[in-house]
Scaffold this motif. Structure first.
Motif, PDB file in Angstrom:
ATOM      1  N   ALA A  12     -11.775 -29.772 -24.478  1.00 22.91           N
ATOM      2  CA  ALA A  12     -11.498 -28.663 -23.563  1.00 22.91           C
ATOM      3  C   ALA A  12     -12.479 -28.668 -22.397  1.00 22.91           C
ATOM      4  CB  ALA A  12     -11.558 -27.338 -24.318  1.00 22.91           C
ATOM      5  N   ALA A  13     -13.744 -28.938 -22.693  1.00 27.47           N
ATOM      6  CA  ALA A  13     -14.749 -28.960 -21.632  1.00 27.47           C
ATOM      7  C   ALA A  13     -14.481 -30.094 -20.646  1.00 27.47           C
ATOM      8  CB  ALA A  13     -16.146 -29.105 -22.246  1.00 27.47           C
ATOM      9  N   VAL A  14     -14.170 -31.271 -21.166  1.00 27.30           N
ATOM     10  CA  VAL A  14     -13.916 -32.418 -20.299  1.00 27.30           C
ATOM     11  C   VAL A  14     -12.597 -32.255 -19.553  1.00 27.30           C
ATOM     12  CG1 VAL A  14     -13.466 -34.903 -20.268  1.00 27.30           C
ATOM     13  CG2 VAL A  14     -15.278 -33.986 -21.709  1.00 27.30           C
ATOM     14  N   LEU A  42     -14.383 -39.958 -17.475  1.00 25.91           N
ATOM     15  CA  LEU A  42     -13.921 -38.687 -18.033  1.00 25.91           C
ATOM     16  C   LEU A  42     -12.566 -38.852 -18.707  1.00 25.91           C
ATOM     17  CD1 LEU A  42     -14.919 -36.288 -15.105  1.00 25.91           C
ATOM     18  CD2 LEU A  42     -15.918 -36.289 -17.400  1.00 25.91           C
ATOM     19  N   ALA A  43     -11.679 -39.607 -18.065  1.00 22.92           N
ATOM     20  CA  ALA A  43     -10.353 -39.835 -18.644  1.00 22.92           C
ATOM     21  C   ALA A  43     -10.458 -40.590 -19.967  1.00 22.92           C
ATOM     22  CB  ALA A  43      -9.484 -40.616 -17.659  1.00 22.92           C
ATOM     23  N   ALA A  44     -11.309 -41.629 -20.002  1.00 21.39           N
ATOM     24  CA  ALA A  44     -11.485 -42.387 -21.246  1.00 21.39           C
ATOM     25  C   ALA A  44     -12.107 -41.521 -22.333  1.00 21.39           C
ATOM     26  CB  ALA A  44     -12.361 -43.617 -20.973  1.00 21.39           C
ATOM     27  N   SER A  45     -13.094 -40.728 -21.962  1.00 26.25           N
ATOM     28  CA  SER A  45     -13.746 -39.858 -22.937  1.00 26.25           C
ATOM     29  C   SER A  45     -12.769 -38.833 -23.504  1.00 26.25           C
ATOM     30  CB  SER A  45     -14.932 -39.143 -22.271  1.00 26.25           C
ATOM     31  OG  SER A  45     -15.668 -38.412 -23.216  1.00 26.25           O
ATOM     32  N   PHE A  46     -11.942 -38.265 -22.643  1.00 19.99           N
ATOM     33  CA  PHE A  46     -10.954 -37.283 -23.090  1.00 19.99           C
ATOM     34  C   PHE A  46      -9.947 -37.938 -24.028  1.00 19.99           C
ATOM     35  CE2 PHE A  46      -6.887 -35.098 -22.647  1.00 19.99           C
ATOM     36  CZ  PHE A  46      -7.245 -33.772 -22.869  1.00 19.99           C
ATOM     37  N   SER A  47      -9.486 -39.120 -23.697  1.00 21.41           N
ATOM     38  CA  SER A  47      -8.490 -39.811 -24.517  1.00 21.41           C
ATOM     39  C   SER A  47      -9.048 -40.139 -25.900  1.00 21.41           C
ATOM     40  CB  SER A  47      -8.028 -41.095 -23.820  1.00 21.41           C
ATOM     41  OG  SER A  47      -7.474 -40.814 -22.551  1.00 21.41           O
ATOM     42  N   VAL A  48     -10.280 -40.668 -25.943  1.00 15.98           N
ATOM     43  CA  VAL A  48     -10.916 -40.974 -27.231  1.00 15.98           C
ATOM     44  C   VAL A  48     -11.104 -39.710 -28.045  1.00 15.98           C
ATOM     45  CG1 VAL A  48     -13.026 -41.839 -28.314  1.00 15.98           C
ATOM     46  CG2 VAL A  48     -12.048 -43.044 -26.365  1.00 15.98           C
ATOM     47  N   PRO A 202      -5.739 -30.279 -16.553  1.00 17.20           N
ATOM     48  CA  PRO A 202      -6.350 -30.335 -15.218  1.00 17.20           C
ATOM     49  C   PRO A 202      -7.031 -31.665 -14.914  1.00 17.20           C
ATOM     50  CG  PRO A 202      -6.761 -28.207 -16.226  1.00 17.20           C
ATOM     51  CD  PRO A 202      -6.109 -29.033 -17.275  1.00 17.20           C
ATOM     52  N   LEU A 203      -7.717 -32.245 -15.890  1.00 22.46           N
ATOM     53  CA  LEU A 203      -8.381 -33.517 -15.657  1.00 22.46           C
ATOM     54  C   LEU A 203      -7.371 -34.598 -15.286  1.00 22.46           C
ATOM     55  CD1 LEU A 203     -10.849 -35.398 -15.764  1.00 22.46           C
ATOM     56  CD2 LEU A 203     -10.390 -35.711 -18.207  1.00 22.46           C
ATOM     57  N   ALA A 204      -6.240 -34.631 -15.978  1.00 22.21           N
ATOM     58  CA  ALA A 204      -5.220 -35.636 -15.690  1.00 22.21           C
ATOM     59  C   ALA A 204      -4.635 -35.431 -14.298  1.00 22.21           C
ATOM     60  CB  ALA A 204      -4.123 -35.573 -16.749  1.00 22.21           C
ATOM     61  N   ARG A 205      -4.338 -34.186 -13.960  1.00 15.66           N
ATOM     62  CA  ARG A 205      -3.757 -33.902 -12.645  1.00 15.66           C
ATOM     63  C   ARG A 205      -4.728 -34.296 -11.523  1.00 15.66           C
ATOM     64  NH1 ARG A 205      -3.134 -29.053 -13.380  1.00 15.66           N
ATOM     65  NH2 ARG A 205      -4.870 -28.187 -12.193  1.00 15.66           N
ATOM     66  N   GLN A 206      -5.989 -33.919 -11.670  1.00 21.52           N
ATOM     67  CA  GLN A 206      -6.959 -34.209 -10.620  1.00 21.52           C
ATOM     68  C   GLN A 206      -7.306 -35.692 -10.553  1.00 21.52           C
ATOM     69  OE1 GLN A 206      -7.826 -32.252  -8.296  1.00 21.52           O
ATOM     70  NE2 GLN A 206      -6.835 -30.429  -9.139  1.00 21.52           N
ATOM     71  N   THR A 207      -7.304 -36.371 -11.683  1.00 20.52           N
ATOM     72  CA  THR A 207      -7.538 -37.813 -11.656  1.00 20.52           C
ATOM     73  C   THR A 207      -6.437 -38.507 -10.875  1.00 20.52           C
ATOM     74  OG1 THR A 207      -8.686 -37.767 -13.791  1.00 20.52           O
ATOM     75  CG2 THR A 207      -7.815 -39.888 -13.067  1.00 20.52           C
TER      76      THR A 207
END
Length: 300
Positions: A12-14, A42-48, A202-207
């Protein structure tokens, strides 16, 4: 201890807070390559993190020591009692990398097909120019773009050739060469695949939105290493009307030109080498943090 709550909190934080911090920071536009690396980290960290959370939710009563333990349990080589829930956890965890790879492959192949078709058109109607090191396409609107890949090609419209000086055309061509050399089309596909798989986060959209802009800034910086600021600014200003390019291509113009022009015209402020080193180190370690959450050193 079950690490699922900690993993979900980290995700959630990432996924929500980290993109806000990035968007409010000024340094990404000063160091676009480093900023792109952070977005991907950040994307890799979120996915893992999402994959590990699924594993831990499926095995709530165990002291898990990372992904190998959970896979062993689900495959029947760990403690007895592995049931359908644990198999489901493995399935959800496996679906994350599978979906990312599938989306990336689809986007890359689709763009490759589109570029191949466009090259066939260029072979018929384009005019190779050794002086410009590009293919000239008869079109009144000033435009320039590249077709990356194995048979990479840079295309400049006749309108751009008539409007821009030789130095300005050379700056535009150099911008496109940076795209090709950096394999930016693959980075764009990776960002878009993450945005598709985790749509709504949000992380995916902004990436998906920030990576294209940062790569254009990186190409601008590459052109500025060879050409003067005034030359590139003039060329970018004249090319601002090029709103659309063929599928699979990367363009020097488009909707981001005004943002990039403001960046180049702003007083030069470079990030401190120490700051860059710290951020680069954090980007390298970020994908590993979910593994530390899932298996603290004290439990290993």
């Amino acid at each position: 201890m079950n690490a699922a709550p900690a993993l979900l909190g980290y995700a959630a934080a990432v996924g929500v807070l980290a993109p806000r911090v990035m968007l409010r920071s000024a340094w990404p536009h000063r160091a676009p390559v480093l900023a792109a690396a952070v977005w991907f980290a950040l994307a890799a960290s979120f996915s893992v993190c999402v994959a590990l959370a699924a594993l831990h939710l499926a095995t709530p009563g165990a002291h898990l020591h990372g992904i190998l333990y959970s896979c062993g349990v689900a495959l029947g080589v760990g403690p007895p009692g592995a049931g359908a829930v644990r198999f489901l956890g493995i399935g959800v965890a496996a679906a994350v990398p599978t979906a990312l790879v599938a989306a990336f492959t689809y986007l890359v192949l689709r763009a490759r097909v589109a570029r191949s078709r466009h090259r066939e058109v260029l072979d018929k109607v384009g005019r190779p120019s050794a002086r410009l090191r590009a293919t000239v396409l008869e079109h009144a609107t000033p435009a320039a773009y590249c077709l990356p890949g194995r048979r990479s090609r840079i295309v400049v419209s006749s309108g751009a050739v008539e409007l821009l000086s030789d130095a300005e055309i050379a700056a535009v061509v150099e911008h496109e060469r940076v795209h090709i050399a950096g394999r930016h089309h693959l980075l764009l596909a990776a960002a878009r695949s993450f945005a598709v798989v985790f749509k709504g986060v949000p992380l995916a959209r902004q990436t998906g939105e920030q990576i294209p802009l940062l790569l254009e800034m990186a190409a601008d910086d590459g052109a500025l290493h060879v050409h003067s600021q005034r030359t590139l600014i003039t060329a970018m200003f004249e090319m601002a009307s090029a709103e659309t390019v063929p599928k699979g291509a990367l363009s020097a113009g488009g909707r981001t030109v005004h943002i990039r022009l403001r960046r180049i015209l702003a007083p030069a402020r470079r990030t401190h080498p120490a700051f860059r080193a710290v951020v680069a180190g954090a980007a390298v370690l970020m994908p590993l943090l979910p593994l530390l959450v899932a298996c603290p050193p004290g439990l290993a």
